[in-house]
Design a protein around this motif. Structure first.
Motif, short mmCIF file in Angstrom:
data_model
loop_
_atom_site.label_atom_id
_atom_site.label_comp_id
_atom_site.label_asym_id
_atom_site.label_seq_id
_atom_site.Cartn_x
_atom_site.Cartn_y
_atom_site.Cartn_z
N GLU A 1 42.47 30.68 38.04
CA GLU A 1 42.39 32.12 38.18
C GLU A 1 41.24 32.66 37.34
O GLU A 1 40.89 32.09 36.30
CB GLU A 1 43.70 32.78 37.74
N TRP A 2 40.66 33.77 37.77
CA TRP A 2 39.63 34.40 36.97
C TRP A 2 40.22 34.97 35.68
O TRP A 2 39.63 34.84 34.61
CB TRP A 2 38.94 35.52 37.76
N GLY A 3 41.37 35.60 35.79
CA GLY A 3 42.06 36.10 34.60
C GLY A 3 41.32 37.19 33.86
O GLY A 3 41.52 37.38 32.66
N LEU A 4 40.46 37.92 34.55
CA LEU A 4 39.70 39.00 33.92
C LEU A 4 40.31 40.34 34.33
O LEU A 4 39.91 40.96 35.31
CB LEU A 4 38.23 38.93 34.34
N ASP A 5 41.32 40.76 33.58
CA ASP A 5 42.02 41.98 33.94
C ASP A 5 41.58 43.20 33.15
O ASP A 5 41.99 44.32 33.44
CB ASP A 5 43.54 41.80 33.79
N LYS A 6 40.71 42.99 32.16
CA LYS A 6 40.19 44.13 31.41
C LYS A 6 38.89 43.75 30.71
O LYS A 6 38.58 42.57 30.52
CB LYS A 6 41.21 44.62 30.38
N ILE B 1 40.30 46.06 34.91
CA ILE B 1 39.47 45.43 35.94
C ILE B 1 40.34 45.09 37.14
O ILE B 1 41.41 44.50 37.00
CB ILE B 1 38.81 44.14 35.41
N GLU B 2 39.87 45.45 38.31
CA GLU B 2 40.55 45.07 39.55
C GLU B 2 39.66 44.10 40.32
O GLU B 2 38.52 44.39 40.63
CB GLU B 2 40.82 46.30 40.42
N HIS C 1 34.32 41.32 43.87
CA HIS C 1 33.86 42.44 43.04
C HIS C 1 34.86 42.65 41.92
O HIS C 1 36.07 42.74 42.16
CB HIS C 1 33.76 43.71 43.89
N PHE C 2 34.35 42.71 40.69
CA PHE C 2 35.19 43.04 39.55
C PHE C 2 35.05 44.54 39.29
O PHE C 2 34.17 44.99 38.56
CB PHE C 2 34.79 42.21 38.32
N LYS C 3 35.94 45.29 39.91
CA LYS C 3 35.86 46.74 39.91
C LYS C 3 36.42 47.30 38.60
O LYS C 3 37.59 47.09 38.28
CB LYS C 3 36.63 47.31 41.09
N ARG C 4 35.59 48.01 37.88
CA ARG C 4 36.02 48.61 36.61
C ARG C 4 36.60 49.99 36.86
O ARG C 4 36.06 50.78 37.63
CB ARG C 4 34.83 48.70 35.64
N GLU C 5 37.72 50.28 36.19
CA GLU C 5 38.37 51.58 36.36
C GLU C 5 37.68 52.63 35.50
O GLU C 5 38.29 53.25 34.62
CB GLU C 5 39.86 51.46 36.01
N ILE C 6 36.39 52.79 35.74
CA ILE C 6 35.61 53.78 35.00
C ILE C 6 34.35 54.07 35.81
O ILE C 6 33.83 53.19 36.50
CB ILE C 6 35.24 53.26 33.58
N LYS C 7 33.88 55.27 35.75
CA LYS C 7 32.67 55.65 36.47
C LYS C 7 31.47 55.58 35.52
O LYS C 7 31.39 56.33 34.55
CB LYS C 7 32.81 57.08 37.03
N ARG C 8 30.57 54.62 35.81
CA ARG C 8 29.37 54.47 34.98
C ARG C 8 28.20 54.11 35.88
O ARG C 8 28.36 53.43 36.88
CB ARG C 8 29.55 53.37 33.92
N ASN C 9 27.03 54.56 35.51
CA ASN C 9 25.83 54.27 36.29
C ASN C 9 25.16 53.00 35.77
O ASN C 9 24.01 53.01 35.32
CB ASN C 9 24.87 55.46 36.22
N ASP C 10 25.90 51.89 35.84
CA ASP C 10 25.39 50.61 35.35
C ASP C 10 24.74 49.83 36.48
O ASP C 10 25.07 50.02 37.66
CB ASP C 10 26.52 49.79 34.74
N PRO C 11 23.82 48.93 36.16
CA PRO C 11 23.15 48.13 37.20
C PRO C 11 24.13 47.26 37.98
O PRO C 11 25.09 46.72 37.42
CB PRO C 11 22.17 47.26 36.39
#
Length: 420
Positions: free
Chosen positions: A61-66, A76-77, A91-101
């Motif tokens: 498992e990736w196990g990357l939940d945050k 992280i979803e 896609h590791f979707k972050r529960e935050i809105k940021r203008n990151d690359p």
């Protein structure tokens, strides 16, 4: 027959594994006097080690939940945005809105699962919107699926970049450095607006004529027919991919281990000592490493053979002779994608200079868009995992991406002019 022999051996050893587990249960049971003696601890440790070494590990498992952003935990979803027969784009979707690359991490198809790059992804998550190529085990890909070769690999990368759109950044680890560079060259020749803003190549075999390693020598000393006869086999039943010709993961794992047998024997001996001494923290670190390292997948035979021939025998990419489908791969057409090459001083798989060759075969790319980083005192896996990756390499990669991000770079240049 090779795969059938492997499966038969795995089944034959199953009673021994069950016996070892029974001994371990007795040696650790609270009601057993043996569990309170040094002999009991040694038996428990030895049987656990045997069980772990002989176990077949599935996909981890990736196990990357945050992740942590600005000192705060951010959930992280993990979502699959593209499904393909041989690869999913995750896609590791972050529960935050940021203008990151936007960052496309291209994992190798070399025996291990993409989760081997867990540390790479984890380090990049706080500052990037991360997507990863999550390759599928070919023993589970039905024969009804299309074949998969090096051209298909390049097609996948181009398709993923089209999905992600302009101003995406690419990070290719080890073997995918070749198809990544080829994909960018083809897209550049098209004048494709989705060609990435930057490309980071890490420990990849761009030109294996530079400082050849034992891996390169093996490929040169044998014909492609030898590889086809000796390492290509057929998936047996009852796997969904039965009948498919593959380069089995267990052969690749055997090769990896044999290259550093002394180190692995020492490491397993240390794990045994940690288990006997009850040093759970150190033992858990060793267990986690080998749970990932021993989890392997099968590769498509046509992809493996074409890679050996084109990359390690003919050196088609640096010679300008590689074809991607019907497209000639001309790296001199790359003029707008910045390139960072990262190498490890002690890399025994991709020797020093092999990745840096990408900078030499892109003569029309301005020098200001080329960068090279040689990391001292790290081997192949240390380039993208571990302490030096996090402390010394990742900051270089992150800085390079932000410098060449079209949107962020424009803002930075504007602020610099205002400050001046």
């Amino acid at each position: 027959m090779l795969y059938h022999m492997y499966e038969a051996t795995r089944m034959a050893i199953q009673p021994w594994r069950m016996g070892a587990q029974a001994v371990r249960n007795v040696a650790t049971a609270p009601w057993s006097p043996l569990s309170y003696t040094p002999l009991g601890r040694q038996l428990s440790s030895a049987t656990e080690l045997f069980e772990r070494v002989t176990r077949r590990y599935g996909k981890p498992e990736w196990g990357l939940d945050k992740t942590v952003i600005d000192g705060k935990d951010v959930a992280i979803e993990e979502e699959t945005v593209i499904h393909r027969a041989y690869c999913n784009l995750v896609h590791f979707k972050r529960e935050i809105k940021r203008n990151d690359p936007k960052l496309l991490v291209i994992a190798p198809v070399s025996g291990h699962y993409a989760t081997l790059l867990r540390g790479t992804v984890e380090t990049m998550l706080p500052d990037h919107d991360v997507y990863v190529t999550d390759w599928n085990d070919c023993r589970y890909v039905p024969m009804t699926a299309d074949r998969f070769n090096l051209s298909d690999y390049i097609d996948y990368i181009i398709d993923f970049l089209h999905y992600l759109g302009p101003n995406t950044h690419v990070l290719a680890v080890c073997q995918p450095s070749v198809p990544a560079l080829a994909a960018v060259a083809v897209m550049s020749g098209w004048g494709d607006i989705c060609a990435p803003a930057s490309m980071t190549l890490m420990g990849g075999p761009i030109d294996t004529r530079c400082n050849p390693t034992a891996v390169n020598t093996l490929a040169q000393e044998h014909s492609i027919e030898w590889f086809e006869r000796n390492v290509i086999t057929v998936v047996p039943p009852p796997y969904p991919g039965m009948g498919r010709r593959v380069y089995p993961g267990f052969i690749q794992l055997t090769n990896f281990i044999s290259m550093n047998l002394d180190k692995h024997m020492l490491s397993l001996n240390e794990l045994f000592d940690h288990l006997v001494e009850g040093d759970d923290e150190e033992a858990d670190k060793k267990k986690a490493f080998y749970e990932e390292y021993l989890a392997v997948m099968d590769l498509p035979a046509e992809f493996y053979l074409q890679t050996v021939e084109e990359v390690f025998q003919k050196h088609s990419l640096p010679k300008g002779e590689l074809m991607a489908r019907w497209n000639p791969v001309k790296t001199e057409q790359i003029t707008r994608t910045a390139i960072l090459c990262v190498e490890g001083e002690l890399d025994d798989i991709s020797g020093v200079g092999q990745t840096r060759a990408a900078l030499d075969i892109t003569p029309n790319l301005p020098d200001s868009m080329k960068h090279y980083h040689l990391q001292k005192n790290v081997g192949h896996f240390g380039v993208f995992n571990g302490g030096r990756w996090r402390r010394e390499i990742a900051p270089v990669v992150k800085g390079f991406i932000r410098e060449h991000d079209h949107e962020l770079g424009a803002k930075a240049r504007k602020l610099h002019v205002i400050a001046s």
